[in-house]
Design an enzyme around this catalytic site. Structure first.
Site, mmCIF file in Angstrom:
data_model
loop_
_atom_site.group_PDB
_atom_site.id
_atom_site.type_symbol
_atom_site.label_atom_id
_atom_site.label_comp_id
_atom_site.label_asym_id
_atom_site.label_seq_id
_atom_site.Cartn_x
_atom_site.Cartn_y
_atom_site.Cartn_z
ATOM 1 C CB CYS A 100 22.466 -18.521 -18.768
ATOM 2 S SG CYS A 100 22.841 -17.959 -17.101
ATOM 3 C CG HIS A 142 22.607 -23.749 -16.278
ATOM 4 N ND1 HIS A 142 22.861 -23.355 -17.571
ATOM 5 C CD2 HIS A 142 22.352 -22.607 -15.591
ATOM 6 C CE1 HIS A 142 22.778 -22.032 -17.646
ATOM 7 N NE2 HIS A 142 22.461 -21.552 -16.470
ATOM 8 C CD GLU A 143 19.886 -22.464 -12.572
ATOM 9 O OE1 GLU A 143 20.412 -21.484 -12.008
ATOM 10 O OE2 GLU A 143 19.424 -22.396 -13.718
ATOM 11 C CG HIS A 146 24.652 -19.661 -12.182
ATOM 12 N ND1 HIS A 146 25.159 -18.638 -12.947
ATOM 13 C CD2 HIS A 146 23.636 -20.189 -12.902
ATOM 14 C CE1 HIS A 146 24.476 -18.548 -14.080
ATOM 15 N NE2 HIS A 146 23.545 -19.484 -14.085
HETATM 16 NI NI NI Z 1 22.204 -19.608 -15.689
#
Ligand code: NI
Length: 178
Positions: A100, A142-143, A146
């Site tokens: 990341c 993953h994104e 966030h």
């Molecule tokens: Ni990330």
């Protein structure tokens, strides 16, 4: 446009729930997307979420051509995804290495859903609806994490599988050490 500073783990904005975008195809949104694109490209990232550059909106970009940071990853079309929703298509989970840009220098093994359907909007507000698997499914999960204040180490089930990229993968170039 501009390459923006990427916030690193520990910054409180990375732990916040991001707000939905309510106006599409605006100059402000296009400027944000241009900065996200340039910042992600400059960092050789596979994806970037708006909170990582200090904007707490539900906007992510991702895409993988031949990315030296992920030499084994399949290609993923460059995508702008706004106000995303993810649903798992089955119960299968797969482990995979993740890095990341907000956690530079480290990689860790993270379990993710193998197959997902994701929906959302593009920059003009048009509907995106895709069912995907593999690295594409991983990068989207993953994104989108966030946007709810979650960084990948928080999803790890074995912190023994968190390490420095340069130690885990010494063959990788030093400038890909994040
Ligand atoms: Ni990330």
């Amino acid at each position: 446009m501009a390459i923006r500073e990427i916030l690193r783990m520990g910054h409180p904005l990375l732990r916040q729930q991001a707000a939905p975008v309510t106006a599409f195809d605006t100059a402000e949104l296009h400027a944000l997307l241009a900065d996200m694109h340039d910042t992600m490209e400059a960092a050789q990232g596979a994806g970037l979420a708006a909170p990582q550059i200090g904007v707490s909106l539900q906007v992510v970009v991702f895409g993988v051509r031949a990315n030296p940071r992920y030499p084994e990853a399949e290609q993923v079309p460059y995508t702008v995804l706004i106000n995303p929703r993810i649903e798992a298509l089955d119960d299968v989970m797969v482990d995979g290495w993740e890095g990341c840009l907000s956690v530079p220098g480290l990689r860790g093994v993270v379990p993710r859903h193998a197959r997902i359907r994701y929906t959302g909007r593009d920059a003009a507000g048009a509907l995106i609806d895709r069912s995907v698997e593999g690295f594409h499914a991983r990068v989207v999960q993953h994104e989108c994490d966030h946007l709810v204040g979650v960084l990948y180490p928080m999803r790890m089930t074995d912190l023994g599988l968190l390490g420095y990229t340069s130690v885990l993968f010494p063959a990788m170039a030093p400038d890909q050490d994040d």
